[in-house]
Structure formats: structure tokens, C-alpha cells
Design an enzyme around this catalytic site. Structure first.
Site, PDB file in Angstrom:
ATOM      1  N   GLY A  10       0.827  -1.212   0.000  1.00  0.00           N
ATOM      2  CA  GLY A  10       0.000   0.000   0.000  1.00  0.00           C
ATOM      3  C   GLY A  10       0.861   1.260   0.000  1.00  0.00           C
ATOM      4  O   GLY A  10       2.087   1.197  -0.118  1.00  0.00           O
ATOM      5  N   SER A  34      -6.079  -5.963  -2.143  1.00  0.00           N
ATOM      6  CA  SER A  34      -7.441  -5.425  -2.271  1.00  0.00           C
ATOM      7  C   SER A  34      -7.410  -3.944  -2.637  1.00  0.00           C
ATOM      8  O   SER A  34      -8.357  -3.428  -3.219  1.00  0.00           O
ATOM      9  CB  SER A  34      -8.228  -5.639  -0.976  1.00  0.00           C
ATOM     10  OG  SER A  34      -7.580  -5.002   0.100  1.00  0.00           O
ATOM     11  N   LEU A  59      -5.595 -11.503   5.752  1.00  0.00           N
ATOM     12  CA  LEU A  59      -5.445 -11.624   7.212  1.00  0.00           C
ATOM     13  C   LEU A  59      -6.756 -11.979   7.911  1.00  0.00           C
ATOM     14  O   LEU A  59      -6.752 -12.295   9.100  1.00  0.00           O
ATOM     15  CB  LEU A  59      -4.873 -10.329   7.800  1.00  0.00           C
ATOM     16  CG  LEU A  59      -3.455  -9.953   7.365  1.00  0.00           C
ATOM     17  CD1 LEU A  59      -3.085  -8.575   7.908  1.00  0.00           C
ATOM     18  CD2 LEU A  59      -2.441 -10.985   7.838  1.00  0.00           C
ATOM     19  N   SER A 125      -4.014   7.072  13.723  1.00  0.00           N
ATOM     20  CA  SER A 125      -4.333   8.278  12.956  1.00  0.00           C
ATOM     21  C   SER A 125      -4.672   9.426  13.891  1.00  0.00           C
ATOM     22  O   SER A 125      -5.225   9.221  14.979  1.00  0.00           O
ATOM     23  CB  SER A 125      -5.539   7.980  12.072  1.00  0.00           C
ATOM     24  OG  SER A 125      -6.067   9.159  11.523  1.00  0.00           O
ATOM     25  N   TYR A 150     -14.455   3.946  10.435  1.00  0.00           N
ATOM     26  CA  TYR A 150     -13.006   3.911  10.192  1.00  0.00           C
ATOM     27  C   TYR A 150     -12.253   4.488  11.397  1.00  0.00           C
ATOM     28  O   TYR A 150     -11.331   3.858  11.928  1.00  0.00           O
ATOM     29  CB  TYR A 150     -12.650   4.693   8.920  1.00  0.00           C
ATOM     30  CG  TYR A 150     -11.197   5.075   8.866  1.00  0.00           C
ATOM     31  CD1 TYR A 150     -10.226   4.132   8.528  1.00  0.00           C
ATOM     32  CD2 TYR A 150     -10.773   6.368   9.207  1.00  0.00           C
ATOM     33  CE1 TYR A 150      -8.884   4.471   8.524  1.00  0.00           C
ATOM     34  CE2 TYR A 150      -9.428   6.710   9.202  1.00  0.00           C
ATOM     35  CZ  TYR A 150      -8.489   5.766   8.863  1.00  0.00           C
ATOM     36  OH  TYR A 150      -7.161   6.091   8.875  1.00  0.00           O
ATOM     37  N   LYS A 154      -9.548   2.753  14.472  1.00  0.00           N
ATOM     38  CA  LYS A 154      -8.216   3.199  14.936  1.00  0.00           C
ATOM     39  C   LYS A 154      -8.208   3.327  16.456  1.00  0.00           C
ATOM     40  O   LYS A 154      -7.255   2.928  17.127  1.00  0.00           O
ATOM     41  CB  LYS A 154      -7.835   4.519  14.255  1.00  0.00           C
ATOM     42  CG  LYS A 154      -7.600   4.387  12.749  1.00  0.00           C
ATOM     43  CD  LYS A 154      -6.471   3.394  12.438  1.00  0.00           C
ATOM     44  CE  LYS A 154      -6.337   3.062  10.978  1.00  0.00           C
ATOM     45  NZ  LYS A 154      -5.403   1.968  10.703  1.00  0.00           N
ATOM     46  N   ASN A 200      -9.079  11.982  -1.055  1.00  0.00           N
ATOM     47  CA  ASN A 200      -8.097  12.825  -0.367  1.00  0.00           C
ATOM     48  C   ASN A 200      -7.612  13.940  -1.278  1.00  0.00           C
ATOM     49  O   ASN A 200      -7.635  13.839  -2.504  1.00  0.00           O
ATOM     50  CB  ASN A 200      -6.915  11.975   0.116  1.00  0.00           C
ATOM     51  CG  ASN A 200      -7.331  10.973   1.190  1.00  0.00           C
ATOM     52  OD1 ASN A 200      -7.255   9.775   0.985  1.00  0.00           O
ATOM     53  ND2 ASN A 200      -7.800  11.465   2.317  1.00  0.00           N
ATOM     54  N   ARG A 296     -17.572  19.817   3.693  1.00  0.00           N
ATOM     55  CA  ARG A 296     -17.781  18.372   3.681  1.00  0.00           C
ATOM     56  C   ARG A 296     -18.124  17.925   5.097  1.00  0.00           C
ATOM     57  O   ARG A 296     -17.426  18.297   6.056  1.00  0.00           O
ATOM     58  CB  ARG A 296     -16.483  17.682   3.202  1.00  0.00           C
ATOM     59  CG  ARG A 296     -16.570  16.177   3.144  1.00  0.00           C
ATOM     60  CD  ARG A 296     -15.347  15.562   2.487  1.00  0.00           C
ATOM     61  NE  ARG A 296     -14.141  15.676   3.298  1.00  0.00           N
ATOM     62  CZ  ARG A 296     -12.954  15.155   2.964  1.00  0.00           C
ATOM     63  NH1 ARG A 296     -12.825  14.497   1.820  1.00  0.00           N
ATOM     64  NH2 ARG A 296     -11.909  15.300   3.753  1.00  0.00           N
TER      65      ARG A 296
HETATM   66  C1  UD1 Z   1      -8.977  11.957   6.042  1.00  0.00           C
HETATM   67  C2  UD1 Z   1      -9.634  11.207   7.142  1.00  0.00           C
HETATM   68  C3  UD1 Z   1      -8.603  10.663   8.084  1.00  0.00           C
HETATM   69  C4  UD1 Z   1      -7.622   9.796   7.318  1.00  0.00           C
HETATM   70  C5  UD1 Z   1      -6.998  10.648   6.219  1.00  0.00           C
HETATM   71  C6  UD1 Z   1      -6.034   9.867   5.371  1.00  0.00           C
HETATM   72  C7  UD1 Z   1     -11.795  12.341   7.483  1.00  0.00           C
HETATM   73  C8  UD1 Z   1     -12.649  13.120   8.426  1.00  0.00           C
HETATM   74  N1  UD1 Z   1     -10.548  12.054   7.893  1.00  0.00           N
HETATM   75  O1  UD1 Z   1      -8.354  13.109   6.588  1.00  0.00           O
HETATM   76  O2  UD1 Z   1      -9.224   9.881   9.066  1.00  0.00           O
HETATM   77  O3  UD1 Z   1      -6.655   9.314   8.207  1.00  0.00           O
HETATM   78  O4  UD1 Z   1      -8.043  11.152   5.376  1.00  0.00           O
HETATM   79  O5  UD1 Z   1      -6.667   8.903   4.598  1.00  0.00           O
HETATM   80  O6  UD1 Z   1     -12.230  11.983   6.415  1.00  0.00           O
HETATM   81  N2  UD1 Z   1     -10.440  18.635   0.599  1.00  0.00           N
HETATM   82  C9  UD1 Z   1     -10.996  19.465  -0.353  1.00  0.00           C
HETATM   83  N3  UD1 Z   1     -11.386  18.916  -1.539  1.00  0.00           N
HETATM   84  C10 UD1 Z   1     -11.224  17.577  -1.832  1.00  0.00           C
HETATM   85  C11 UD1 Z   1     -10.633  16.736  -0.846  1.00  0.00           C
HETATM   86  C12 UD1 Z   1     -10.256  17.292   0.358  1.00  0.00           C
HETATM   87  O7  UD1 Z   1     -11.159  20.662  -0.129  1.00  0.00           O
HETATM   88  O8  UD1 Z   1     -11.614  17.150  -2.919  1.00  0.00           O
HETATM   89  C13 UD1 Z   1      -9.993  19.209   1.889  1.00  0.00           C
HETATM   90  C14 UD1 Z   1     -10.710  18.635   3.095  1.00  0.00           C
HETATM   91  O9  UD1 Z   1     -11.859  19.367   3.392  1.00  0.00           O
HETATM   92  C15 UD1 Z   1      -9.633  18.765   4.170  1.00  0.00           C
HETATM   93  C16 UD1 Z   1      -8.328  18.641   3.409  1.00  0.00           C
HETATM   94  O10 UD1 Z   1      -8.638  18.886   2.048  1.00  0.00           O
HETATM   95  O11 UD1 Z   1      -9.683  20.033   4.724  1.00  0.00           O
HETATM   96  C17 UD1 Z   1      -7.686  17.276   3.540  1.00  0.00           C
HETATM   97  O12 UD1 Z   1      -8.662  16.291   3.204  1.00  0.00           O
HETATM   98  P1  UD1 Z   1      -8.294  14.748   3.082  1.00  0.00           P
HETATM   99  O13 UD1 Z   1      -7.105  14.589   2.209  1.00  0.00           O
HETATM  100  O14 UD1 Z   1      -9.537  14.022   2.703  1.00  0.00           O
HETATM  101  O15 UD1 Z   1      -7.832  14.347   4.539  1.00  0.00           O
HETATM  102  P2  UD1 Z   1      -8.601  14.509   5.938  1.00  0.00           P
HETATM  103  O16 UD1 Z   1     -10.056  14.693   5.751  1.00  0.00           O
HETATM  104  O17 UD1 Z   1      -7.867  15.500   6.748  1.00  0.00           O
END
Ligand code: UD1
Length: 339
Positions: A10, A34, A59, A125, A150, A154, A200, A296
Site C-alpha cells: 500500500g 485489495s 489476514l 491516525s 473507520y 483506529k 483525499n 464536507r
Molecule cells: C482523512 C480522514 C482521516 C484519514 C486521512 C487519510 C476524514 C474526516 N478524515 O483526513 O481519518 O486518516 O483522510 O486517509 O475523512 N479537501 C478538499 N477537496 C477535496 C478533498 C479534500 O477541499 O476534494 C480538503 C478537506 O476538506 C480537508 C483537506 O482537504 O480540509 C484534507 O482532506 P483529506 O485529504 O480528505 O484528509 P482529511 O479529511 O484530513
């Protein structure tokens, strides 16, 4: 010295395998493919010159886990990444998450408790802190009720390990609480490969710049932060991977002061969504298309790590910058899409 890395093909797992091999460890990978591909093995081999031993094993199959450890009772450390990690999916399919993330942890931990060397590193996390009351977030900040199955896996994972450490003084474990891991290996031989539409931020940015997505939706522009967008602690995956090597070495060398320890892994610096976009534009020479949309659900406003415990106790700190991470993420995306 043989280290087992579960989920070793991964995103974070593969970078950790590289750093372990660079330090001379022998690595055995378990992965069920997966959310990864056995092509990652070629990337690891290209970087390190060594092909790690790989077993395609699920696993959740308790008996297979038992047999694996019977054949590898000389393992001196286990780094357990294997888990499902899509927050939204976990809300829709909670039992999948409890089975994939909790049952598997129990099966692996049971076997670790039979080994001569019982050293165990767990992927946790910063999600366990929720919206922390104080920033930067220390390891003593209270664990908040989880926002998703999720996140709950953790928290429960940490509790399962802590409870086991209480009754088994031979077991030594460290939970590493990651902030937001991003980027790729600078060689672009390995990186993040999200399935489908990325949830993400950084993979969404690089895919948008490649023309695969129309534009980035920035979730929320009126948060109480300097520019109105959410703030996170983005850590380069190579720095993060190196922390795992330091952590497992600490356990192997019996340097831990308690048989269950917890560390934050972050840079200590918060960056807003707009700052991440600016960094991307700067290093890529592109002009990313984005628009600010509604918030979001479930997003915390701001989260960044207090890093002094990792620095003082582990002797580890980040060396790479947000620009380094965005450079490597862009290089990787370009390479992957050209194939
Ligand atoms: C998320 C998970 C966290 C996980 C991490 C890594 C949540 C609440 N938390 O963190 O548990 O460990 O991913 O997999 O989901 N954003 C945008 N536009 C997008 C995508 C993201 O504006 O299309 C913003 C989000 O609002 C956030 C930031 O970018 O402020 C980071 O987002 P993201 O990468 O999804 O991570 P987290 O939400 O912080």
C-alpha cells in the site's frame, strides 16, 4: 533481522519497506492486493535493488495467519498497516471495516504474542483526536468520540493493543498517529494509487492537473482559519516511512520506556487547502482549476501536531517540505498516467 510489513504494497507500507531495506532489514510483506498491486514490488526493487519476500494472504483467514507465523517464527518486528481506510465507505459498510481492521488486528496480535521477539508497530491516525480543543495537538489530548467506523477502528485498535500490553509484558508496542500523509518516493517508482475518484486532497489535485477531473472542489471557504479553508498537517510519506524504521528499532533495541507508547507523526506546521494548491501551482508551473463549495460533513476545522515527543524520545523529525511533497506527488502522477 526480519520484519513483517502487513499491507506492505500500500501507500505508506511500500515506502516503509523501502526505508527498512535501505537500513539493511530483511522484509516480508503480507498484502491481499485489495487496494494495491503486485507491480509495487517492482518499484520497491527498482529503488532498493532488493526484491522483498511477498505473500498474497488475507489476514481475515485466521488459519492462514497462524500458518504464516509458524513458517516465520524468526520475525523480530511487525509493522501492521493492512486495513481499509476510506472514511465515507466505512459509514456505508461498518461491518466490512470492523472485520478488515479489527478482526485482522486480533489475529495478527495473537500470533505476535507467540513470537520470541514481540515488537509491534500500529498504524493509527490523528483522527482519534477529532477536533482537538488545543492546537498543536499533543499525545495527551483526549481521544474524542469517533466520527466514522473507520476512525473507531483506529481508536479500538489502540485499545486492543494497550489492553494486551497490560497483561503481556513481553509484548512491546508503539501506536503511531499519522497526520496527513502525502507525496511519493522522489524516484517516482512508488506512490499513492487511489481506486476510483480520490477522496483525499492531494491525489485529487494531481488528477485534476492531469485533466482527469474538471476541477477541485475546495470544501468550505468560511472556516475560522486565516484564509477560510481547513488546516491540516501534511507530512511527506518518505519522512513518515522513516519514523517507522526508528520506531521498530527502538523496540528491537529495548529502548522503550513503557511496553505501550504513542507518538504523533506530523510536521508541526498547519497548511490550509489554498496553501496546498499554491504549493502545487508553484512546483508544477500549472494553474489548478478549483472552486470553493460547501463544507464536507465530518471535516474538522484545523489539526496539526505537537511534534516534540517524537523528536525528543524517538529522535525523529520531518526533513521534507510541503513543496517537496507536492513535487514528488506530481512527478508520480505524471509517470503513472503516461504508462
Ligand atoms: C482523512 C480522514 C482521516 C484519514 C486521512 C487519510 C476524514 C474526516 N478524515 O483526513 O481519518 O486518516 O483522510 O486517509 O475523512 N479537501 C478538499 N477537496 C477535496 C478533498 C479534500 O477541499 O476534494 C480538503 C478537506 O476538506 C480537508 C483537506 O482537504 O480540509 C484534507 O482532506 P483529506 O485529504 O480528505 O484528509 P482529511 O479529511 O484530513
Amino acid at each position: 533481522m526480519k520484519i513483517l510489513v502487513t499491507g506492505g504494497l500500500g501507500f505508506i507500507g511500500s515506502h516503509t519497506v523501502v526505508e527498512l531495506q535501505n537500513e539493511g532489514f530483511e522484509v516480508v510483506i503480507i498484502d491481499d492486493l485489495s487496494n494495491s498491486s503486485d507491480k509495487v514490488l517492482d518499484g520497491i526493487t527498482a529503488i532498493t535493488g532488493v526484491k522483498p519476500h511477498f505473500e498474497n494472504l488475507d489476514l481475515k483467514e485466521k488459519h492462514d495467519v497462524y500458518n504464516f507465523f509458524k513458517n516465520h517464527n524468526d520475525i523480530c518486528g511487525v509493522i501492521h498497516f493492512a486495513a481499509s481506510k476510506a472514511v465515507g465507505e466505512s459509514v456505508q459498510k461498518p461491518l466490512k471495516y470492523y472485520e478488515n481492521n479489527i478482526s485482522t488486528l486480533v489475529y495478527v496480535l495473537k500470533e505476535v504474542c507467540q513470537l520470541k521477539e514481540q515488537n509491534f508497530i500500529f498504524s493509527s491516525s490523528c483522527t482519534v483526536y477529532g477536533q482537538a480543543d488545543e492546537l498543536p495537538i499533543t499525545e495527551n489530548a483526549p481521544v474524542k468520540p469517533a466520527e466514522s467506523p473507520y476512525g473507531n477502528t483506529k481508536q479500538m485498535g489502540e485499545e486492543i493493543i494497550r489492553d494486551t500490553c497490560k497483561v503481556n509484558s513481553n509484548l512491546n508496542s508503539i501506536s503511531l498517529r499519522y497526520f496527513n500523509p502525502i507525496g511519493a518516493h522522489p524516484s517516482a517508482e512508488i506512490g499513492e494509487l487511489p481506486l476510483g475518484v480520490p477522496q483525499n486532497l492531494v491525489p485529487f489535485i494531481t488528477q485534476t492537473a492531469m485533466g482527469m477531473r474538471d476541477q477541485l472542489s475546495v470544501f468550505g471557504g468560511d472556516y475560522p482559519t486565516p484564509d477560510g479553508t481547513c488546516v491540516r498537517d501534511y507530512i511527506h510519506v518518505v519522512d513518515l516511512a522513516k519514523a517507522h524504521v526508528v520506531a521498530v528499532q527502538r523496540l528491537i533495541e529495548n529502548k522503550n520506556t513503557s511496553n505501550y507508547e504513542v507518538f504523533n507523526l506530523g510536521t508541526g506546521k498547519g497548511s490550509s487547502v489554498l496553501e496546498v494548491i499554491q504549493s502545487f501551482d508553484k512546483v508544477s508551473g500549472e494553474k489548478l482549476k478549483y472552486r470553493v463549495v460547501n463544507k464536507r460533513e465530518g471535516d474538522v476545522i484545523s489539526a496539526y501536531a505537537e511534534t516534540s515527543k517524537a523528536k525528543n524520545v524517538l529522535g525523529w523529525e520531518t526533513k521534507l517540505t510541503l513543496d517537496d511533497a507536492m513535487t514528488s506527488a506530481w512527478k508520480w502522477e505524471q509517470k503513472v498516467r503516461k504508462k
